[in-house]
Design a protein around this motif. Structure first.
Motif, PDB file in Angstrom:
ATOM      1  N   UNK A  38       1.225  -1.234  -0.074  1.00 31.71           N
ATOM      2  CA  UNK A  38      -0.166  -0.066  -0.072  1.00 31.71           C
ATOM      3  C   UNK A  38       0.937   1.299   0.177  1.00 31.71           C
ATOM      4  N   UNK A  39       0.436   2.649  -0.626  1.00 31.35           N
ATOM      5  CA  UNK A  39       1.226   3.543  -0.674  1.00 31.35           C
ATOM      6  C   UNK A  39       0.256   4.677   0.261  1.00 31.35           C
ATOM      7  N   UNK A  40       1.390   5.791   0.682  1.00 32.64           N
ATOM      8  CA  UNK A  40       0.738   6.784   1.166  1.00 32.64           C
ATOM      9  C   UNK A  40       0.224   7.494   0.518  1.00 32.64           C
ATOM     10  N   UNK A  41      -0.670   7.862   0.189  1.00 33.73           N
ATOM     11  CA  UNK A  41      -1.400   9.234  -1.141  1.00 33.73           C
ATOM     12  C   UNK A  41      -1.933   8.384  -1.940  1.00 33.73           C
ATOM     13  N   UNK A  42      -2.917   9.902  -2.721  1.00 37.48           N
ATOM     14  CA  UNK A  42      -3.836   8.942  -3.832  1.00 37.48           C
ATOM     15  C   UNK A  42      -4.086   9.962  -4.562  1.00 37.48           C
ATOM     16  N   UNK A  43      -2.742  10.596  -4.542  1.00 35.97           N
ATOM     17  CA  UNK A  43      -2.318  11.604  -6.121  1.00 35.97           C
ATOM     18  C   UNK A  43      -2.213  10.373  -7.167  1.00 35.97           C
ATOM     19  N   UNK A  44      -1.786  11.281  -9.008  1.00 36.55           N
ATOM     20  CA  UNK A  44      -1.442  10.355  -9.577  1.00 36.55           C
ATOM     21  C   UNK A  44       0.102   9.432  -9.163  1.00 36.55           C
ATOM     22  N   UNK A  45       0.969  10.058  -8.657  1.00 38.47           N
ATOM     23  CA  UNK A  45       1.965   9.696  -8.456  1.00 38.47           C
ATOM     24  C   UNK A  45       2.028   8.472  -7.340  1.00 38.47           C
ATOM     25  N   UNK A  46       1.611   8.646  -6.649  1.00 33.89           N
ATOM     26  CA  UNK A  46       0.982   7.149  -5.848  1.00 33.89           C
ATOM     27  C   UNK A  46       0.832   6.406  -6.241  1.00 33.89           C
ATOM     28  N   UNK A  47      -0.521   6.623  -6.926  1.00 31.80           N
ATOM     29  CA  UNK A  47      -1.911   5.261  -7.552  1.00 31.80           C
ATOM     30  C   UNK A  47      -0.504   4.070  -8.569  1.00 31.80           C
TER      31      UNK A  47
END
Length: 250
Positions: A117-126
């Motif tokens: 899982x990644x912290x954040x839902x911005x484009x780069x994170x997703x």
């Protein structure tokens, strides 16, 4: 001139066939190029997360008396020492996270995923994997946990989100505990329905992806409730999940 036209028409036909084949590949599976990128990023995240896990220090185990807490309807629920310690650890861990940082691991058997899982839902994170929306909470805090993922690109973790059924399990592994959730229902809402990001005072996991595939006009959201927690320190415990329905707006 005729030869030129034949060449042009041949190129156009081949290009059209190629475009159709590409669309079929993406529709049936996923975009292979972005999948390679995300696979690389998942390996990078795994390496970083292993270091985070190795250096993680559990919350001080000072005895905390078990207490009762009020819940809607005038009833009370027993809160064990383990639950309190997990809640403290979750709050501390959430405040330490930064955008793009690995958060934990998510496993959804129905979707065939076991990913960081990644912290954040911005484009780069997703582009790195499923992302946790930082405006919500972490497992163990007794509030909304909101996780988003792609359906057609970047390994398409939530490609088959619409196949999930009530009773399906979702497991989230974090440095301080492992949480098991059980799917209850799903909702399809417009992309601008921000009310779905609001917590309603009980722990609820939301998995979200664009709907339908290849479009971003709506969101497909699967809701799951906690049923078991395995703390890193302390005894595992089961939870009495809140009664939530599709009409409760989470």
């Amino acid at each position: 001139m005729r030869r030129f036209l034949r060449i042009v028409s041949t190129v156009m036909i081949v290009g059209g066939i190629g475009a159709c084949l590409w669309a079929v590949v993406v529709w049936q599976w996923q975009d292979p190029f972005t999948a390679l990128y995300t696979t690389y990023e998942q390996h990078q995240l795994a390496s970083r997360y292993d270091k985070q896990l190795a250096s993680y220090k559990p919350v001080d185990e000072r005895p905390i008396p078990a207490v009762t807490s009020g819940v809607p309807g005038g009833h009370t629920s027993w809160v064990s020492q383990e639950e309190q310690m997990v809640a403290l650890a979750a709050d501390r861990y959430r405040k330490s996270l930064k955008i793009g940082q690995p958060l934990g691991r998510i496993k959804v058997p129905r979707l065939g995923i076991d990913m960081l899982l990644v912290t954040g839902t911005d484009h780069d994170s997703l582009t790195k994997g499923p992302g946790w929306y930082t405006g919500t909470y972490l497992p163990g805090e007794g509030q909304l946990i909101y996780i988003a993922g792609h359906r057609t690109t970047y390994l398409a973790p939530f490609a088959a989100i619409d196949t999930m059924r009530p009773g399906d399990r979702v497991t989230i592994e974090l440095p301080y505990a492992t949480f098991v959730y059980e799917t209850r229902y799903h909702a399809i809402v417009t992309a601008d329905d921000v009310s779905r990001l609001k917590s309603h005072g009980h722990e609820l996991l939301a998995l979200q992806a664009c709907h339908p595939r290849f479009f971003a006009t709506h969101r497909y959201i699967v809701y799951a409730v906690p049923i078991k927690v395995i703390p890193r320190v302390g005894r595992p415990y089961s939870l009495q999940p809140p009664r939530v329905t599709a009409g409760s707006n989470a």
